[in-house]
Design a protein around this motif. Structure first.
Motif, PDB file in Angstrom:
ATOM      1  N   SER A 214      -5.987   0.897  -5.149  1.00  8.55           N
ATOM      2  CA  SER A 214      -5.038   1.217  -4.085  1.00  8.55           C
ATOM      3  C   SER A 214      -4.927   0.091  -3.071  1.00  8.55           C
ATOM      4  O   SER A 214      -3.871  -0.131  -2.493  1.00  8.55           O
ATOM      5  CB  SER A 214      -5.459   2.511  -3.366  1.00  8.55           C
ATOM      6  OG  SER A 214      -5.347   3.621  -4.211  1.00  8.55           O
ATOM      7  N   ASP A 215      -6.042  -0.623  -2.852  1.00 16.72           N
ATOM      8  CA  ASP A 215      -6.073  -1.719  -1.896  1.00 16.72           C
ATOM      9  C   ASP A 215      -7.100  -2.725  -2.367  1.00 16.72           C
ATOM     10  O   ASP A 215      -8.316  -2.490  -2.246  1.00 16.72           O
ATOM     11  CB  ASP A 215      -6.422  -1.203  -0.502  1.00 16.72           C
ATOM     12  CG  ASP A 215      -6.411  -2.307   0.557  1.00 16.72           C
ATOM     13  OD1 ASP A 215      -6.320  -3.495   0.177  1.00 16.72           O
ATOM     14  OD2 ASP A 215      -6.524  -1.986   1.742  1.00 16.72           O
TER      15      ASP A 215
ATOM     16  N   LEU B 140       0.822  -1.197   0.000  1.00 17.79           N
ATOM     17  CA  LEU B 140       0.000   0.000   0.000  1.00 17.79           C
ATOM     18  C   LEU B 140       0.860   1.253   0.000  1.00 17.79           C
ATOM     19  O   LEU B 140       2.066   1.215   0.249  1.00 17.79           O
ATOM     20  CB  LEU B 140      -0.926  -0.008   1.223  1.00 17.79           C
ATOM     21  CG  LEU B 140      -1.788  -1.261   1.406  1.00 17.79           C
ATOM     22  CD1 LEU B 140      -2.660  -1.116   2.649  1.00 17.79           C
ATOM     23  CD2 LEU B 140      -2.646  -1.520   0.170  1.00 17.79           C
TER      24      LEU B 140
END
Length: 370
Positions: A366-367, A182
């Protein structure tokens, strides 16, 4: 000239990239919705809409969107792609015949009559039900509670749905847990997929790698763009600055040893502020001239509501998007060396037409676990 969908993709990503976390939106859906509004606009209000869409005049805008729509009607085997438009107008309000003709004949827009003044809640439920049906229940509440009221005069909605199988499927038996890094320096464990047959093209640019992943039939493609470590913001700025067409056109023949996480992204994005930042201001104000829409009273755009859903797994992609504009009064080849591309940190994705490269869905992972 830049396709209106490309122009809007760049502009919106530039405005939305500062939002933390995962992101998804459909520049195609937003472009169609704004193009329909443009047919009701006059003077400087129309000029601002055309400028945000990167269009020289209404005829060119309609032609560019119609050309793309025709290509999307035949997306290929094992691909379902549907788009629908609807106008939900206030009962008793007279809408200009040229405006209605442009929408019904040019955009296939269905016209419905609701009574916002008497029961805005019921009108909201009807609009959401229509949108849910068009998106296979992936977008169930494009209009949130409180978004409509007695001053609402019409809501224009575009709905888009995609379900597409990969041309080169991923094997579930090859999926294995791996780390995804991340932005904050921590890592999460995600199911990381590997295709049965290696992708055959790779794009390279200043600070990024791009891998096109065709869907069945080859008419549509998802291109994943992996920024170099520490350069994500720079790459997103390059996309916002007009660099997306070059990224989508860049791949050269190269075998790729790809690792790609499963992910599901859903974003609810009110676009009024972002569009205003791109120069679309008059249409939201008392200075709006939408007299080609109705002359019963002065109207302006109250909000541009948008939601997108994108899910990626070993079989393919399911994606849906809706945009609501609320208008108120006032095969196997010999093995060769492969370039490793491991999407184990935040990356961008673009689902686009293979030939025109007009983006249907754009986003950032992003995640993958959220």
């Amino acid at each position: 000239m830049t396709h209106p969908v490309e122009a809007l993709a760049a502009g919106l990503l530039g405005r939305l990239a500062a939002r933390p976390g995962n992101l998804a939106f459909s520049p195609y859906s937003v472009a169609v919705a704004l193009a329909m509004v443009q047919h009701g606009a006059v003077g400087e209000t129309r000029d601002e809409l055309l400028a945000v869409l990167g269009a020289s005049d209404p005829a060119h805008l309609d032609r560019d969107l119609a050309d793309l729509a025709r290509r999307l009607r035949e997306p290929g085997d094992d691909v379902v792609l549907t788009a629908a438009n609807a106008l939900f107008g206030q009962e008793g309000t007279s809408f200009a015949r040229p405006f209605l003709d442009a929408l019904t004949h040019g955009y296939g827009t269905a016209v419905h009559t609701l009574d916002y003044a008497a029961d805005a809640g019921s009108a909201r439920r009807d609009i959401n039900a229509w949108t849910s049906e068009q998106t296979r229940a992936r977008i169930t509440e494009i209009v949130p509670q409180g978004a409509l009221g007695s001053a609402t005069r019409l809501v224009l909605v575009n709905a888009l749905y995609l379900k597409a199988a990969w041309e080169r499927p991923f094997e579930r038996t090859r999926t294995a847990d791996a780390a995804f890094h991340l932005d904050d320096g921590t890592a999460v464990t995600v199911p990381m997929m590997r295709p049965r047959l290696a992708p055959t093209h790779l794009g390279r640019g200043d600070g990024w790698l791009a891998v096109p992943l065709p869907y069945a039939g080859g008419r549509l493609v998802m291109t994943v763009v992996l920024p170099d470590v520490g350069r994500r913001a720079e790459v997103e700025e390059a996309v916002a600055g007009g660099g997306l067409p070059a990224m989508l056109a860049s791949p050269e023949p190269t075998e790729v040893d790809l690792r790609l996480p499963r992910w599901t992204v859903r974003s609810q994005v009110p676009l009024k502020e972002a569009l205003a930042g791109l120069g679309l201001r008059r249409v939201f104000s008392g200075a709006a001239d939408l007299s080609a829409m109705t002359t019963d009273e002065r109207v302006a755009v109250d909000e541009v509501l948008h939601e997108a859903f994108v899910a990626v797994d070993e079989d393919g992609t399911e994606a849906a998007a809706a945009t609501a504009v609320v208008v108120r009064a006032t095969s196997l080849v010999p093995s060769r060396p492969r370039t490793p591309v491991v999407l184990d940190r935040p990356f961008l994705f673009v689902v686009h037409d293979a030939e025109l490269r007009a983006p249907l869905f754009v986003g950032r992972v992003s995640d993958p676990t959220t």
